[in-house]
Write an enzyme that holds these catalytic residues in place. Structure first.
Site, PDB file in Angstrom:
ATOM      1  N   THR A 138       0.841  -1.196   0.000  1.00 65.54           N
ATOM      2  CA  THR A 138       0.000   0.000   0.000  1.00 65.54           C
ATOM      3  C   THR A 138       0.873   1.241   0.000  1.00 65.54           C
ATOM      4  O   THR A 138       1.843   1.325   0.762  1.00 65.54           O
ATOM      5  CB  THR A 138      -0.938   0.024   1.216  1.00 65.54           C
ATOM      6  OG1 THR A 138      -1.797  -1.130   1.169  1.00 65.54           O
ATOM      7  CG2 THR A 138      -1.808   1.278   1.205  1.00 65.54           C
ATOM      8  N   PHE A 148       1.196   5.227   0.751  1.00 65.40           N
ATOM      9  CA  PHE A 148       0.634   6.267   1.599  1.00 65.40           C
ATOM     10  C   PHE A 148       1.239   7.616   1.234  1.00 65.40           C
ATOM     11  O   PHE A 148       2.420   7.709   0.873  1.00 65.40           O
ATOM     12  CB  PHE A 148       0.942   5.995   3.075  1.00 65.40           C
ATOM     13  CG  PHE A 148       0.224   4.812   3.649  1.00 65.40           C
ATOM     14  CD1 PHE A 148      -0.944   4.975   4.381  1.00 65.40           C
ATOM     15  CD2 PHE A 148       0.719   3.524   3.477  1.00 65.40           C
ATOM     16  CE1 PHE A 148      -1.606   3.886   4.921  1.00 65.40           C
ATOM     17  CE2 PHE A 148       0.065   2.429   4.015  1.00 65.40           C
ATOM     18  CZ  PHE A 148      -1.109   2.609   4.740  1.00 65.40           C
TER      19      PHE A 148
END
Length: 292
Positions: free
Chosen positions: A182, A184
């Site tokens: 992921t 960010f």
């Protein structure tokens, strides 16, 4: 003493994130600055507001996942947030089976987690005959399992969640895909366009912006032409509707370079000619993990 991985992180006393303590967003905060206090927030809007109001110095927002694509609603929130991107970080999504102290894998008959995470461990769960229970989020599921204190119930969450809620890691890295990551974005109230090295000491910079093209034929094609002719690499281009209107489209883009670089400056000038709106969201070092 552990030091922040990023020069800008040294200024952060508190970083807001969405979710319960132990969420992967919490892990991103620790990864960005191990010394900063992480502030959990119920929603993305609350996460942004905490930073905007001064309750937090920075906000940590997930924007995309290598398996599931972009995070819903984030691209709508960024332009209206009043915040600026000052950095990025990437979290490898390692999933652990977390049980109460004294439990073993053989005791576990059901596992709770967010629906997305449950779908990432199908192979492991099927092999051990564990049925799934959908929870609101990953860390929240770990908290509920810890409170219940039942040996047959486990949670699928980060090792950090197990540490926080006193659960034992019955199995680690049980995800089906070993490259699930992921991305960010680190947001601040103040823009920082200074050139600064990333964690690897390299001067690689990224510029993120949103724009709307003018209502003329081939406007997007013409707007993108400046990046091609000036040799600017565009790493991301996404479109999404504005205000639920099919004819109103906004674009989000990440490009390599700094707006002061002659090539990127020329490309942005050409883009402005073909757009009705252009907003620079941030200029920040490219994390070395993006090429890993």
């Amino acid at each position: 003493m552990m030091m922040p991985d990023h020069p800008t992180a040294a200024l952060a006393a508190r970083i807001s994130f969405q979710g319960e303590p132990g969420a992967y967003s919490h892990q991103a905060c620790r990864q960005w600055d191990p010394q900063a206090e992480a502030l959990p927030c119920p929603t993305f809007e609350d996460t942004i507001e905490a930073c905007r109001s001064g309750a937090a110095d920075l906000a940590m927002l997930p924007v995309e996942n290598s398996t599931y694509g972009r995070v819903a609603d984030i691209h709508h929130l960024l332009p209206e947030s009043g915040l600026h991107i000052i950095g990025e970080t990437f979290v490898r999504v390692h999933i652990s089976l977390l049980g109460v102290p004294g439990a073993s894998i053989g005791d576990v008959t059901e596992a709770m987690s967010h629906a997305v995470l449950l779908g990432q461990c199908r192979g492991f769960l099927k092999a051990h005959g564990i049925r799934t229970v959908t929870g609101a989020d990953t860390a929240g599921s770990a908290m509920l399992v810890a409170r219940a204190g039942e040996r047959h119930r486990a949670a699928l969450a980060s090792p950090l969640a197990g540490e926080i809620y006193g659960l034992e890691r019955l199995a680690d890295q049980i995800e089906d895909r070993q490259n699930n990551t992921t991305r960010f974005l680190v947001m601040s109230r103040a823009a920082d366009h200074a050139r600064r090295p990333n964690r690897a000491g390299r001067p690689d910079m990224l510029t993120s912006f949103v724009f709307r093209v003018r209502n003329i034929p081939a406007a997007l094609y013409k707007a993108m032409g400046g990046f091609a002719t000036n040799g600017v690499n565009m790493t991301k281009l996404e479109s999404y509707m504005v205000d639920g209107v099919f004819t109103a489209t906004q674009f989000y883009a990440d490009v390599e370079g700094h707006p002061d670089d002659p090539a990127l400056a020329r490309a942005l000038d050409e883009l402005r000619y073909f757009t009705s709106a252009l907003t620079i969201l941030g200029v920040y070092p490219a994390d070395p993990l993006r090429s890993g």
